[in-house]
Design a protein around this motif. Structure first.
Motif, PDB file in Angstrom:
ATOM      1  N   MET A   1     -32.660  57.750  -7.391  1.00 65.61           N
ATOM      2  CA  MET A   1     -32.469  56.336  -7.719  1.00 65.61           C
ATOM      3  C   MET A   1     -33.425  55.530  -6.847  1.00 65.61           C
ATOM      4  O   MET A   1     -33.028  54.920  -5.855  1.00 65.61           O
ATOM      5  N   PRO A   2     -34.709  55.527  -7.190  1.00 67.42           N
ATOM      6  CA  PRO A   2     -35.725  54.917  -6.324  1.00 67.42           C
ATOM      7  C   PRO A   2     -35.456  53.454  -5.974  1.00 67.42           C
ATOM      8  O   PRO A   2     -35.853  52.992  -4.901  1.00 67.42           O
ATOM      9  N   ASP A   3     -34.800  52.736  -6.868  1.00 68.06           N
ATOM     10  CA  ASP A   3     -34.539  51.318  -6.601  1.00 68.06           C
ATOM     11  C   ASP A   3     -33.125  51.100  -6.056  1.00 68.06           C
ATOM     12  O   ASP A   3     -32.492  50.080  -6.327  1.00 68.06           O
TER      13      ASP A   3
ATOM     14  N   GLN B   1     -20.376  58.197  -8.108  1.00 66.20           N
ATOM     15  CA  GLN B   1     -19.672  57.815  -6.886  1.00 66.20           C
ATOM     16  C   GLN B   1     -20.118  56.446  -6.382  1.00 66.20           C
ATOM     17  O   GLN B   1     -19.317  55.694  -5.815  1.00 66.20           O
ATOM     18  N   ILE B   2     -21.380  56.114  -6.601  1.00 67.27           N
ATOM     19  CA  ILE B   2     -21.833  54.759  -6.268  1.00 67.27           C
ATOM     20  C   ILE B   2     -21.058  53.741  -7.098  1.00 67.27           C
ATOM     21  O   ILE B   2     -20.610  52.706  -6.590  1.00 67.27           O
ATOM     22  N   LEU B   3     -20.877  54.048  -8.383  1.00 64.06           N
ATOM     23  CA  LEU B   3     -20.100  53.162  -9.250  1.00 64.06           C
ATOM     24  C   LEU B   3     -18.662  53.043  -8.746  1.00 64.06           C
ATOM     25  O   LEU B   3     -18.101  51.934  -8.703  1.00 64.06           O
TER      26      LEU B   3
ATOM     27  N   PHE C   1     -27.690  57.164 -16.317  1.00 61.09           N
ATOM     28  CA  PHE C   1     -26.600  56.330 -15.811  1.00 61.09           C
ATOM     29  C   PHE C   1     -25.261  57.054 -15.981  1.00 61.09           C
ATOM     30  O   PHE C   1     -25.130  57.965 -16.810  1.00 61.09           O
ATOM     31  N   PRO C   2     -24.236  56.675 -15.219  1.00 58.68           N
ATOM     32  CA  PRO C   2     -22.921  57.321 -15.347  1.00 58.68           C
ATOM     33  C   PRO C   2     -22.348  57.126 -16.750  1.00 58.68           C
ATOM     34  O   PRO C   2     -22.437  56.040 -17.328  1.00 58.68           O
ATOM     35  N   SER C   3     -21.745  58.170 -17.286  1.00 56.46           N
ATOM     36  CA  SER C   3     -21.223  58.101 -18.656  1.00 56.46           C
ATOM     37  C   SER C   3     -20.103  57.079 -18.789  1.00 56.46           C
ATOM     38  O   SER C   3     -19.831  56.590 -19.891  1.00 56.46           O
TER      39      SER C   3
ATOM     40  N   ARG D   1     -25.220  46.921 -15.485  1.00 55.87           N
ATOM     41  CA  ARG D   1     -26.169  47.405 -16.493  1.00 55.87           C
ATOM     42  C   ARG D   1     -27.581  47.413 -15.933  1.00 55.87           C
ATOM     43  O   ARG D   1     -28.348  48.356 -16.135  1.00 55.87           O
ATOM     44  N   SER D   2     -27.915  46.368 -15.225  1.00 58.29           N
ATOM     45  CA  SER D   2     -29.250  46.259 -14.650  1.00 58.29           C
ATOM     46  C   SER D   2     -29.472  47.312 -13.569  1.00 58.29           C
ATOM     47  O   SER D   2     -30.515  47.970 -13.531  1.00 58.29           O
ATOM     48  N   LEU D   3     -28.478  47.493 -12.697  1.00 53.95           N
ATOM     49  CA  LEU D   3     -28.608  48.440 -11.594  1.00 53.95           C
ATOM     50  C   LEU D   3     -28.782  49.867 -12.095  1.00 53.95           C
ATOM     51  O   LEU D   3     -29.648  50.611 -11.616  1.00 53.95           O
ATOM     52  N   PHE D   4     -27.965  50.260 -13.070  1.00 55.91           N
ATOM     53  CA  PHE D   4     -27.976  51.647 -13.542  1.00 55.91           C
ATOM     54  C   PHE D   4     -28.864  51.853 -14.776  1.00 55.91           C
ATOM     55  O   PHE D   4     -28.871  52.939 -15.355  1.00 55.91           O
ATOM     56  N   HIS D   5     -29.588  50.807 -15.161  1.00 48.79           N
ATOM     57  CA  HIS D   5     -30.529  50.894 -16.289  1.00 48.79           C
ATOM     58  C   HIS D   5     -29.829  51.359 -17.573  1.00 48.79           C
ATOM     59  O   HIS D   5     -30.310  52.254 -18.281  1.00 48.79           O
TER      60      HIS D   5
END
Length: 525
Positions: A40-42, A11-13, A272-274, A196-200
């Protein structure tokens, strides 16, 4: 100023993409749950990367008491959390509308827009409703009262959903087409790198793994017990992924220890989201597999093949051995066409694909009398529907035979509408096929953690006017070991005495079950 709400990484995405393409110039505030600090600590990087201007954490759970008290507590919590009045926001967009905050909005007559909970979920409201009825019945009753499950609440002004993933024929005048895949494709490369960076999202290049498995958090949501979740995936590997090289992508909130259960499979650790999987690979695996994850809807077209089931499979997987052994009988009888009625058709089709030769699955329509394609087939009849058994199809040669799987032990082949005498005559004309599921030998058991399956012996019933088929069905034998589950399934030939005993036991249970069903129907009138 725009307010967004999100409860999960998916949902964040959704909110990030919507803000980027719909309101890029507006000040945008994101409201997350307090639990995001663990998941999602960061999360603060959402703001640092420029996706939102401000982020606030709201306590969505832990409310007690009746509806009036809950609404009062939500209002108080909101005043502590959000340094704005809701009237200051031009629009409120909600991803995850099944919370008490939405009840508060409705009580205050505040309109809002919504995102569907997963790809295709807008046209399948019963899925989440059933989950919440089990896991949180009190909250479920309140949300249902305000039309938050079927999305009928008048204060919902827009419904963002992936049109391509909805049920055929679905229409909603408030719906707006919103495809995560489409909007991801519109992003510039630098923006994709930020995601990519945000969701690792890892860089996986080209892997040798041939199957990518998307898991679900069945136990967390109360859909299955923990042991059942283990068992459903052990079944998946034993029956459908037996010889495959599998890469497992757990759901972000799935806590199952897949690395222990399936030591030969690789497991993606990053939650991360699929929908972002295409960003992780230079070339995706050949096949994507899932039980019933909505995450597959957005990316299915990126794979050559898909092994997917449905929500019914979350119950019907317990009958996997019946379907597997039934298909094995058909292979032994050299049948190449199976008609089906009352089965989990998706489950049956996936078993048919595992056959060594071609096995066509046909659906029996409302009027099979003039359906020429059924000729030469054997009908698989299961009791996931309320229909009565059509013996006439075999009597008149429309099909060569009928195999009654009887997964729910409703004994639909024992039809009392023509009288008990005729029902008994029909029943004793069936060929009993003994199927068994037992704990395997210890050297096989060592490959799985604990034995969670159930041992059972049961009967599949076969009806045919062809004497050769009757004889072959009665004499057929088969055995298969399931190493991850720790079970052995088999079809065992019976002697005359055992056949008589089994048929007498069967007719006693059939009589009891059908009479109980008749009584229930009468009480419902």
């Amino acid at each position: 100023m725009i307010l967004y709400q999100a409860l999960s990484s998916y949902q964040i995405l959704e909110c990030i993409l919507h803000r980027r393409f719909f309101y890029p110039e507006e000040k945008a505030v994101l409201l997350l749950g307090t639990y995001i600090k663990e998941r999602m600590p960061d999360y603060g990087r959402i703001r640092e990367l420029g996706f939102f201007d401000e982020i606030f954490l709201f306590r969505y759970g832990g409310y007690q008491g009746g509806e009036e008290q809950i609404v009062k507590d939500v209002e108080e919590e909101l005043s502590k959390t959000l340094p704005y009045q809701l009237s200051e926001f031009e629009r409120i967009l909600v991803a995850g509308i099944h919370t008490y905050l939405q009840v508060y909005l409705i009580r205050k007559q505040i309109p809002f827009e919504m995102f569907e909970d997963g790809s295709g979920a807008l046209s399948r409201p019963e899925v989440l409703a059933e989950i919440h009825q089990k896991s949180a019945p009190g909250r479920s009753r309140i949300l249902e009262k305000y039309g938050l499950y079927d999305h009928s609440q008048p204060l919902i002004t827009r419904k963002y959903a992936d049109f391509a993933a909805q049920r055929e024929g679905f229409q909603d005048e408030k719906a707006v087409d919103f495809s995560i895949k489409e909007y991801l494709g519109r992003l510039e490369s630098g923006e994709k790198e930020k995601l990519r960076s945000l969701f690792h999202v890892p860089s996986l290049g080209t892997l040798s793994r041939s199957v990518l498995l998307l898991t679900q958090q069945f136990a967390n949501l109360g859909q299955l017990s923990f042991d059942e979740q283990v068992l459903i995936y052990q079944n998946l590997f034993d029956y459908f992924l037996e010889e495959e090289q599998v890469l497992i992508k757990p759901h972000p909130d799935d806590i199952l220890y897949y690395h222990r259960l399936f030591s030969k499979a690789a497991v993606l650790r990053e939650p991360f989201p699929s929908e972002l999987l295409p960003l992780a690979f230079e070339r995706l695996p050949q096949t994507v597999a899932t039980i019933s994850s909505t995450g597959v809807n957005q990316i299915r077209g990126d794979f050559q093949e898909a092994l997917c089931f449905n929500a019914l499979y979350e119950k019907s997987f317990h009958a996997n051995h019946r379907y597997a052994l039934g298909v094995a009988v058909m292979e032994g009888l050299q049948v190449t066409k199976i008609a089906q009625a009352g089965c989990n058709e998706v489950q049956l089709r996936n078993f048919a694909k595992r056959c060594k030769g071609e096995m066509e699955i046909l659906d029996v329509g409302e009027d099979p009398k003039d359906d020429a394609k059924l000729e030469g087939s054997v009908l698989f009849w299961d009791d996931w529907s309320q229909k009565e058994a059509p013996f006439w199809m075999a009597d008149q040669g429309k099909v060569r035979g009928i195999l009654f799987l009887n997964s729910n032990r409703r004994f639909q082949m024992y039809d009392l509408k023509d009288g008990i005498g005729r029902a008994k005559e029909r029943f004793f004309d069936l060929i009993p096929v003994k199927v068994a599921k037992r704990k395997a030998a210890s050297d096989w058991i060592s490959l799985c953690a604990d034995y969670r399956d159930t041992e059972e012996e049961d009967i599949l019933y076969f009806y045919s006017r062809e004497e050769r088929m009757r004889k072959m069905a009665a004499e057929f034998e088969y055995q298969k070991t399931l190493p991850r589950t720790g079970s052995e399934i088999s079809i065992e030939r019976m002697g005359d005495d055992e056949i008589r005993i089994r048929m007498l036991e069967g007719i006693l249970e059939a009589t009891e079950q059908r009479l109980l069903e008749y009584i229930r129907k009468e009480e419902e009138r």
